[in-house]
Motif scaffolding. Structure first.
Motif, PDB file in Angstrom:
ATOM      1  N   ASP A 235       9.950 106.718 -44.742  1.00 50.32           N
ATOM      2  CA  ASP A 235       8.745 107.404 -45.222  1.00 50.32           C
ATOM      3  C   ASP A 235       7.737 107.716 -44.111  1.00 50.32           C
ATOM      4  O   ASP A 235       6.587 107.276 -44.164  1.00 50.32           O
ATOM      5  CB  ASP A 235       8.106 106.567 -46.338  1.00 50.32           C
ATOM      6  CG  ASP A 235       9.005 106.527 -47.569  1.00 50.32           C
ATOM      7  OD1 ASP A 235       9.984 105.770 -47.550  1.00 50.32           O
ATOM      8  OD2 ASP A 235       8.748 107.293 -48.524  1.00 50.32           O
ATOM      9  N   ASP A 271      12.074 110.869 -46.823  1.00 51.30           N
ATOM     10  CA  ASP A 271      10.666 111.276 -46.766  1.00 51.30           C
ATOM     11  C   ASP A 271      10.213 111.320 -45.310  1.00 51.30           C
ATOM     12  O   ASP A 271       9.178 110.770 -44.946  1.00 51.30           O
ATOM     13  CB  ASP A 271       9.760 110.367 -47.619  1.00 51.30           C
ATOM     14  CG  ASP A 271       9.896 110.654 -49.107  1.00 51.30           C
ATOM     15  OD1 ASP A 271      10.693 111.543 -49.474  1.00 51.30           O
ATOM     16  OD2 ASP A 271       9.191 109.999 -49.894  1.00 51.30           O
ATOM     17  N   ASN A 317      12.789 112.231 -51.510  1.00 51.77           N
ATOM     18  CA  ASN A 317      12.289 113.173 -52.529  1.00 51.77           C
ATOM     19  C   ASN A 317      11.205 114.122 -52.026  1.00 51.77           C
ATOM     20  O   ASN A 317      10.878 115.080 -52.708  1.00 51.77           O
ATOM     21  CB  ASN A 317      11.817 112.413 -53.779  1.00 51.77           C
ATOM     22  CG  ASN A 317      10.742 111.419 -53.467  1.00 51.77           C
ATOM     23  OD1 ASN A 317      10.927 110.547 -52.619  1.00 51.77           O
ATOM     24  ND2 ASN A 317       9.610 111.531 -54.111  1.00 51.77           N
ATOM     25  N   HIS A 318      10.613 113.862 -50.852  1.00 52.71           N
ATOM     26  CA  HIS A 318       9.643 114.808 -50.294  1.00 52.71           C
ATOM     27  C   HIS A 318      10.319 115.851 -49.400  1.00 52.71           C
ATOM     28  O   HIS A 318       9.657 116.743 -48.897  1.00 52.71           O
ATOM     29  CB  HIS A 318       8.590 114.069 -49.459  1.00 52.71           C
ATOM     30  CG  HIS A 318       7.516 113.418 -50.288  1.00 52.71           C
ATOM     31  ND1 HIS A 318       6.193 113.786 -50.196  1.00 52.71           N
ATOM     32  CD2 HIS A 318       7.570 112.449 -51.227  1.00 52.71           C
ATOM     33  CE1 HIS A 318       5.479 113.049 -51.036  1.00 52.71           C
ATOM     34  NE2 HIS A 318       6.293 112.216 -51.672  1.00 52.71           N
ATOM     35  N   HIS A 362      17.203 106.287 -50.184  1.00 55.84           N
ATOM     36  CA  HIS A 362      15.761 106.501 -50.075  1.00 55.84           C
ATOM     37  C   HIS A 362      14.984 105.618 -51.051  1.00 55.84           C
ATOM     38  O   HIS A 362      13.963 105.022 -50.706  1.00 55.84           O
ATOM     39  CB  HIS A 362      15.405 107.982 -50.265  1.00 55.84           C
ATOM     40  CG  HIS A 362      13.920 108.163 -50.276  1.00 55.84           C
ATOM     41  ND1 HIS A 362      13.148 107.859 -49.180  1.00 55.84           N
ATOM     42  CD2 HIS A 362      13.058 108.527 -51.266  1.00 55.84           C
ATOM     43  CE1 HIS A 362      11.870 108.052 -49.484  1.00 55.84           C
ATOM     44  NE2 HIS A 362      11.790 108.448 -50.740  1.00 55.84           N
ATOM     45  N   HIS A 425      10.681 104.594 -49.910  1.00 53.55           N
ATOM     46  CA  HIS A 425      10.059 105.289 -51.041  1.00 53.55           C
ATOM     47  C   HIS A 425       8.762 104.677 -51.557  1.00 53.55           C
ATOM     48  O   HIS A 425       7.798 105.381 -51.813  1.00 53.55           O
ATOM     49  CB  HIS A 425      11.061 105.440 -52.202  1.00 53.55           C
ATOM     50  CG  HIS A 425      10.518 106.210 -53.364  1.00 53.55           C
ATOM     51  ND1 HIS A 425      10.101 107.515 -53.248  1.00 53.55           N
ATOM     52  CD2 HIS A 425      10.290 105.860 -54.660  1.00 53.55           C
ATOM     53  CE1 HIS A 425       9.656 107.928 -54.440  1.00 53.55           C
ATOM     54  NE2 HIS A 425       9.752 106.951 -55.289  1.00 53.55           N
TER      55      HIS A 425
HETATM   56 FE   LIG Z   1       9.805 108.888 -51.511  1.00 48.32          FE
END
Ligand SMILES: [Fe+2]
Length: 480
Positions: A235, A271, A317-318, A362, A425
């Motif tokens: 991240d 991320d 997810n980003h 992640h 995450h």
């Molecule tokens: Fe994330």
């Protein structure tokens, strides 16, 4: 168009009030807009109102813009699957075949069932397990392996599980005075049940619940002669205005000096940039508003890492890959910005480094674990990771926050017991040992965001877990 839209959405279990339908129809791609809007809602309401849609419309539109960018990117390049001592044992990159049809979903869940049933069937407690229809005809104690469809609590405090295997469905009763009554059973997990069929033959009363779990094999990795260490940086969120420049520089300085002989591998579990359109109001919190510039900046930053440290990068997810898991590696358009020796992998991914198996994920499903399993919280993400290991699945729950792509094989099953299991995450930092697996939560390089402040969430940024591949010892370095 109106009827087609309502019908298409209803077939996916999405119901809308008439004003909401009108609003959606005013969008250029109504179906795509609805899907984007739903993916930004914390929980899908029973019937979607105009108000629901209006409140998420700005972020849904940016999300759609990001989706459009991702869609135009060429497929991930045929990737190098090895880099020095690093081997990619398994990920989805280059193997994706799904189109998201109902048949795909049926095949996907059946593959999950088959894989986890294979693990359970080897358990002593489940020897002689029967298909559901046959078990229901027995008057003695029975053993079944099933996937959970639904969990309900009756008004008398008993629990009822609706379960199925590949031959039939049945109900399983957990009486309220059972020691297992408070056990969290999540939808779509695969479990073994030992119980007694009711006289009417319509349900099984549970005596024992068997999970596939990690076999007991003593604590810790067996020592090897490796002298290398692997470090994890999750991240990083480059592009966010809360990215921690100073702490990052401290870490790079350490890698170039003291850490130089120690760290041989650096893994980034997703991320890696902040992205665009990921949450409402994100545009106000970006230092770099263009997603490609975000990647370009990180690529430059990583050039400071000494050349002999091998770097592995995974999306989260980003990032600009499809949001549904398993996620493939970045497309060439992005990976070409980085040094040619960087290894790009999918999410999740099994890696082998100097004979150690690393499962890197992640960790988006941690959100779903926390909302479905009693006692879990964002303060203790390692506990959520333990739940994954127990169930041998990273993200079983379908229809929560973690979008799942119905590939023909379920890449989220934990087929092989890893030596190291890492996730990020949730921006926490920590490590624990679970049945010999080093479980690691790999921090973040972003300070508390306003969204996190609003939810009273305190991240643990600028920490770097380092695992010695020879001894399995873990150090959590702090660059604050
Ligand atoms: Fe994330």
């Amino acid at each position: 168009m109106r009827d087609e839209l309502v019908e298409a959405l209803a077939s996916e279990g999405i119901l809308l009030e008439p004003e909401a339908v009108q609003f959606i129809l005013s969008k250029s791609d109504p179906l795509a807009f609805t899907r984007a809007a739903l993916s930004t809602m914390a929980q899908q309401p029973l019937i979607i109102t105009l108000e629901d849609l209006r409140s998420v419309a700005p972020v849904a539109e940016t999300y759609q813009a990001m989706e459009a960018i991702v869609e135009k990117l060429p497929d991930p390049a045929p990737l190098r699957r090895e880099l020095g001592e690093i081997k990619v044992l398994r990920d989805i990159t280059g193997n994706s075949t799904c189109e998201g049809s109902i048949a795909d979903f049926a095949r996907y869940f059946s593959n999950r069932f088959k894989k986890i049933k294979g693990m359970l069937a080897r358990r002593r407690e489940l020897v002689g397990c029967l298909p559901v229809p046959r078990a229901l005809r027995m008057s003695r104690e029975v053993r079944i392996v099933v996937m959970v469809n639904e969990v309900r609590t009756t008004k008398n405090g008993h629990k009822i599980l609706e379960v199925e295997d590949d031959e039939g469905k049945c109900l399983v009763l957990i009486p309220k005075d059972s020691l297992l009554i408070s056990e969290s059973i999540v939808p779509d997990e695969v479990i073994g049940i030992v119980g007694k069929t009711s006289q009417k033959g319509d349900l099984v009363v549970l005596n024992e619940l068997i999970r596939p779990d990690i076999p007991l094999r003593g604590v810790g990795m067996q020592p090897s002669d490796s002298s290398a260490s692997v470090a994890f940086l999750s991240d990083v969120h480059v592009g966010s205005n809360t990215f921690l420049h100073q702490q990052w520089n401290n870490m790079i300085h350490w890698l170039r000096t003291e850490g130089r002989d120690r760290i041989h591998y650096l893994v980034l579990p997703g991320d890696i940039v902040d992205g665009i359109g990921v949450f409402p109001g994100q545009e106000d919190e970006l230092e770099i508003e263009n997603i490609f510039e975000q990647y370009g900046t990180l690529a430059e930053m990583l050039k400071e890492v000494p050349d002999d440290i091998r770097i592995v990068i995974q999306p989260g997810n980003h990032d600009a890959v499809r949001p549904a898991e398993p996620q493939p590696a970045f497309s060439k358009h992005i990976s070409d910005m980085f040094d040619s020796s960087t290894l790009f992998v999918g999410n999740p991914c099994y890696l082998e480094i100097e004979d150690r198996t690393i499962l890197s994920y992640h960790g988006r499903s941690i959100d779903d674990w926390i909302s479905n399993v009693q006692g879990l919280s964002y303060d203790h993400p390692l506990e959520a990771m333990k739940e994954m290991l127990k169930r041998r699945h990273l993200a079983p729950i379908y229809g929560g926050k973690t979008p799942l792509a119905p590939e023909k094989e379920d890449y989220l099953v934990i087929d092989e017991v890893p030596d190291i299991f890492v996730a990020g995450h949730v921006h926490g930092a920590g490590f624990m040992d679970y049945r010999g697996v080093k479980v690691i939560c790999a921090s973040t390089w972003q300070a508390q965001t306003s969204f996190q402040r609003m939810h009273n969430f305190h991240p643990a940024p600028a920490k770097m877990p380092v695992v010695h591949l020879g001894t399995g010892m873990v150090d959590m370095l702090d660059f604050n």
